[in-house]
Write a protein that holds these residues in place. Structure first.
Motif, short mmCIF file in Angstrom:
data_model
loop_
_atom_site.label_atom_id
_atom_site.label_comp_id
_atom_site.label_asym_id
_atom_site.label_seq_id
_atom_site.Cartn_x
_atom_site.Cartn_y
_atom_site.Cartn_z
N SER A 217 1.01 -1.35 -0.31
CA SER A 217 -0.04 0.00 0.29
C SER A 217 0.60 1.25 -0.05
CB SER A 217 -1.11 -0.09 1.16
OG SER A 217 -0.54 -0.02 2.51
N ILE A 218 0.03 2.16 -0.18
CA ILE A 218 0.70 3.87 -0.63
C ILE A 218 1.40 3.73 1.04
CG2 ILE A 218 -1.48 5.45 0.03
CD1 ILE A 218 0.34 6.75 -2.26
N ASN A 220 1.02 6.91 3.91
CA ASN A 220 -0.20 7.81 4.13
C ASN A 220 0.52 9.15 4.38
OD1 ASN A 220 -2.35 6.87 2.88
ND2 ASN A 220 -3.02 5.87 4.90
N ILE A 239 -6.68 4.13 -1.91
CA ILE A 239 -6.11 5.58 -1.24
C ILE A 239 -7.54 6.31 -0.46
CG2 ILE A 239 -5.04 7.35 -1.58
CD1 ILE A 239 -3.90 5.84 -3.30
N ALA A 243 -5.20 10.43 4.06
CA ALA A 243 -4.61 10.58 2.95
C ALA A 243 -3.98 11.71 2.62
CB ALA A 243 -4.20 10.42 1.89
N LEU A 255 0.92 9.50 -9.09
CA LEU A 255 1.03 7.86 -8.47
C LEU A 255 0.46 7.11 -9.79
CD1 LEU A 255 -1.82 8.77 -5.41
CD2 LEU A 255 1.20 8.04 -5.54
N PHE A 260 -3.44 0.51 -8.28
CA PHE A 260 -4.17 1.52 -6.84
C PHE A 260 -5.85 1.38 -7.43
CE2 PHE A 260 -0.59 4.12 -6.34
CZ PHE A 260 -0.32 3.45 -5.13
#
Length: 806
Positions: A217-218, A220, A239, A243, A255, A260
């Motif tokens: 995952s990204i 945050n 997402i 965030a 991104l 995603f």
């Protein structure tokens, strides 16, 4: 010598030795400009031995007595205290491993070795540079596991475009990022998850992790940064709205090219300072958040390559500073006029030069307001020059390839050799309005280095006529209008534009091609195929001397002679397929050429002796009966079967059927719900057809026509059938075939064809061509129809006794 004197002398020698050792130690450690000079000369000697062709700045160091001060050497920066604090050897064609004595320059704060061919790992010596603030080793081929421990004072670290590997979470960035402001480790082979690797980097503002192999995952915490890019990785998941807090400080967010999913968070609108937002090439679904229209400073918005649905929000029209907008490759629906024309605001986008709406489901007409875009982009260019901002963020090459298509001359010749070493400079020039390549000026072949725009609307469902206002788009050099349902005439106003690419393929344009097309002096790529253009082949095209790609295929009503000189002497028969009335140069190996010449010569010499005419008439009648008999047998074999039963079991539930087109390939899959096709008393499925034709195998082809390819098939009960696969897929292709047949057969062939012996002779010529032993020499359906039309035009008479042609 007395003992006392000898003792004093020994003490003196001892002190002298200690002093010499001390001074020698000072030379190694480096606490003066003179010692810094010795280290630099050592560096020069190292580079001389490692690099075969010395071309860097270091070759001029200490070349004469007047150049003995290292503070005056190229690439060397000194402090007020006359100590070496900076070395810049970027782009110096250096090769080999990194020099391992930089730490002896004890005041060194800045080191730039970027854009060279350094290999190996980062040496321990470099990590001992205790005062280093700026380190740039980008654009090399350094490898090994990334290790930058010990560089605790760094503020800027750029290791992009190398071959470093390792798990990002194990690289111990928290130990060195206390002062770090800029970190760029893009274009490497880093793996693992981002996790909390940068939670403790409180001063970090610019972070580029793009083009690696990161997963998970990204992170945050990116909202407190100014620029953040994770493009071209394997990140996934949703997402979170968390965030994007209210105090979001982002200016650029990239991104793109990940995995995603879910809806794009509407909270991105909390980032009021955003100038570039790139969410392209992911798996976002749902509607585009209307809140994006409130990010007033946005200059670049990239949403292409997702699964966004519904209409494009009208709030995007509020983005008055928008320079780049990419909405391509989505599932948009609705009328393009409703999206862009309702409030008549797209014409206010005077800086909009590059518009890409290709391959969606947009419908409606070509908006007249669209012709007003891009009329004055200089205001934006001047602002970019003042602000020195690169809107595209970190992926300059990716952005350039996305916005400048590969078939966009004259850019195409460098498309495949772009590297990040030259992309940043080229992209920066583009965004500031400095021309890279020369483009034509309107109505002239004069070329100037200017920025030129394009409009891509291909692959939609747009219809109606092209408005005459299109002739005012003088700042555009490429128009992609193909694969739509546009109709009407070729706008002569297009001749006012400095076009280099014009694609109008697969529409419903009709009428004559205007002579104004000859005004397109710099046109290099012209595709008018698969339309209904008619009239004489425009001789003004001979003036378009730079044309290197040309296609006018499948316009069956175009007639006349094609020039054998100039650029038309370079095109092959594929440029004229399905144009039976065109007379092509003799050197083009096209079967239709012989047909055309035969028709022309026959009309010049159609007088035959009476006896020969009667004989030919008898043969023609016999041939007609034979052909009709064969057709009857084929039709009967196709439709006759036992009572309502399936020929084959519906055991095939999935298939792939790819067919090539002008812009790519499409695939069609059968679901579990199998469609049953019924013809009279025969019932069969698509799977039955596939099996009968061996998946449309090439060795089953028995003919090719203007509407598709004919295959011979064998059902399991032993019956042979003929299957025609249309060029156009789906219901539209079937309608096109039926409409063409009705139009040609009923409208043009309703008149009496057989009016005497001479006409019988003409029919015999057609019949002989149809039965030629060489399959490639046989005319297709469109060509036969065209020849019959010519006969019918010379025999228009009383329609009361017209017969029916089957």
């Amino acid at each position: 010598m007395s003992d006392l004197q000898e003792t004093h002398f020994c003490c003196f020698l001892f002190l002298l030795s200690i002093s010499f050792i001390f001074l020698s130690g000072s030379l190694v450690v480096g606490d003066s400009l003179d010692t810094d000079k010795q280290i630099l000369l050592k560096l020069k000697n190292y580079l001389d031995n490692k690099t075969l062709a010395d071309q860097g700045k270091y070759i001029y160091w200490n070349t004469n007595t007047s150049n003995s001060n290292p503070c005056q050497w190229q690439g060397i920066l000194c402090s007020k205290e006359k100590r070496v604090i900076g070395i810049d050897l970027s782009n110096s064609d250096i090769t080999g491993e990194v020099f391992q004595s930089f730490s002896q320059l004890t005041e060194l704060t800045r080191l730039d070795l970027s854009q060279n061919t350094l290999f190996g790992y980062i040496p321990d010596d470099l990590r001992n540079c205790q005062k280093l603030l700026y380190l740039n080793l980008s654009h090399n081929i350094l490898d090994g596991e990334l290790n930058v421990t010990g560089l605790k004072t760094l503020q800027t670290l750029d290791l992009s475009l190398n071959r470093f590997h390792g798990e990002l979470g194990l690289l111990n960035f928290p130990s060195i990022c206390g002062n770090l402001v800029t970190l760029n480790i893009s274009g490497n082979n880093l793996t693992g998850e981002i996790g909390n690797s940068f939670d403790q980097c409180s001063n970090l503002k610019y972070l580029d992790l793009s083009t690696n192999k990161l997963s998970g995952s990204i992170w945050n915490g990116f909202a407190r940064l100014t620029q953040f890019s994770v493009a071209e990785n394997n990140l996934n998941g949703n997402i979170s709205y968390e965030a994007f807090p209210l105090n979001c400080e982002l200016v650029e967010l990239d991104l793109s090219q990940n995995g995603f999913v879910g809806e794009a968070p509407k909270e991105v609108a909390n980032c009021k300072n955003l100038t570039m937002l790139n969410l392209s090439t992911n798996k976002f679904t749902g509607a585009i958040p209307i809140e994006m229209g409130s990010i007033s400073r946005l200059k670049g918005l990239y949403l292409g390559g997702n699964n966004f649905s519904r209409d494009i929000p009208e709030t995007l029209l509020n983005l008055t500073n928008l320079v780049f907008l990419d909405l391509s490759r989505n599932k948009f629906g609705g009328d393009i006029q409703m999206i862009f024309g309702k409030f008549k605001q797209i014409g206010n986008c005077t800086s909009l030069l590059w518009l890409n709406l290709a391959n969606n489901n947009l419908s409606g007409n070509f908006p007249r307001e669209l012709a007003k875009i891009g009329r004055n982009a200089m205001t934006t260019f001047e602002a970019n020059r003042r602000d020195d901002v690169i809107v595209a963020g970190s992926g300059e090459c990716l952005a350039m390839k996305r916005w400048i298509p590969a078939d966009y001359p004259p850019f195409s010749f460098v498309y495949d050799i772009l590297t990040r070493k030259n992309c940043r400079e080229l992209w920066n020039k583009l965004l500031k309005g400095y021309g890279i390549f020369p483009f034509c000026t309107p109505g002239s072949s004069l070329r100037l280095p200017v920025i030129s725009g394009y409009v891509q609307l291909s692959g939609n469902k747009l219809s109606g006529e092209i408005p005459s206002e299109i002739g005012t788009m003088v700042n555009f050099s490429m128009l992609q209008l193909g694969f739509n349902s546009f109709s009407g005439k070729f706008p002569p106003e297009l001749g006012n534009l400095p076009l280099m690419v014009l694609n109008m393929t697969r529409n419903n344009f009709s009428g004559e091609i205007p002579i104004e097309i000859g005004n397109l002096k710099c046109l290099q790529n012209l595709d008018l195929s698969c339309n209904n253009f008619s009239g004489n082949f425009p001789t003004s095209l001979n003036k378009v001397s730079e044309l290197n790609k040309f296609n006018i295929s499948y316009n069956p009503f175009i007639y006349g002679s094609v020039s054998s000189s100039g650029q038309f002497g370079t095109f092959d028969k594929d440029s004229y397929l399905g144009d039976p009335l065109l007379i092509l140069p003799k050197f083009i190996d096209n079967s239709s050429t012989g047909n055309n010449e035969s028709i022309t010569s026959h009309h010049k010499n159609h007088k035959k002796p009476a006896r020969l005419s009667v004989f030919l008439a008898f043969l023609a009648i016999t041939l007609v009966f034979v052909i009709c008999g064969l057709l009857t047998i084929i039709v009967c074999a196709l439709v006759k079967s036992p009572s309502d039963q399936y020929l084959l079991r519906d055991h095939i539930k999935h298939c792939n059927d790819s067919s090539s087109s002008g812009i790519g390939s499409s695939s069609q899959c059968l679901s579990d719900s199998v469609k049953v096709i019924r013809l009279n008393k025969t019932a069969f499925t698509y799977a039955d057809i596939l099996k009968a034709t061996n998946n449309f195998s090439e060795n089953r082809i028995i003919g090719k026509g203007g509407f598709g390819t004919v295959y011979i098939g064998l059902f399991t009960d032993g019956r042979e059938v003929a299957v025609k696969k249309l060029l156009s897929e789906g219901l539209e292709g079937e309608k096109e075939f039926q409409a063409e047949m009705e139009h040609h057969v009923l409208s043009h062939l309703g008149s009496r064809l057989v009016g005497g012996a001479e006409e019988m002779g003409e029919l015999l010529c057609i019949g002989l061509k149809c039965t030629n032993e060489a399959p490639n020499a046989r005319p297709n359906m469109k060509q036969v129809l065209a020849m019959l039309i010519l006969i019918s035009k010379s025999n228009i008479g009383d329609s009361s006794d017209h017969g029916h042609i089957v």
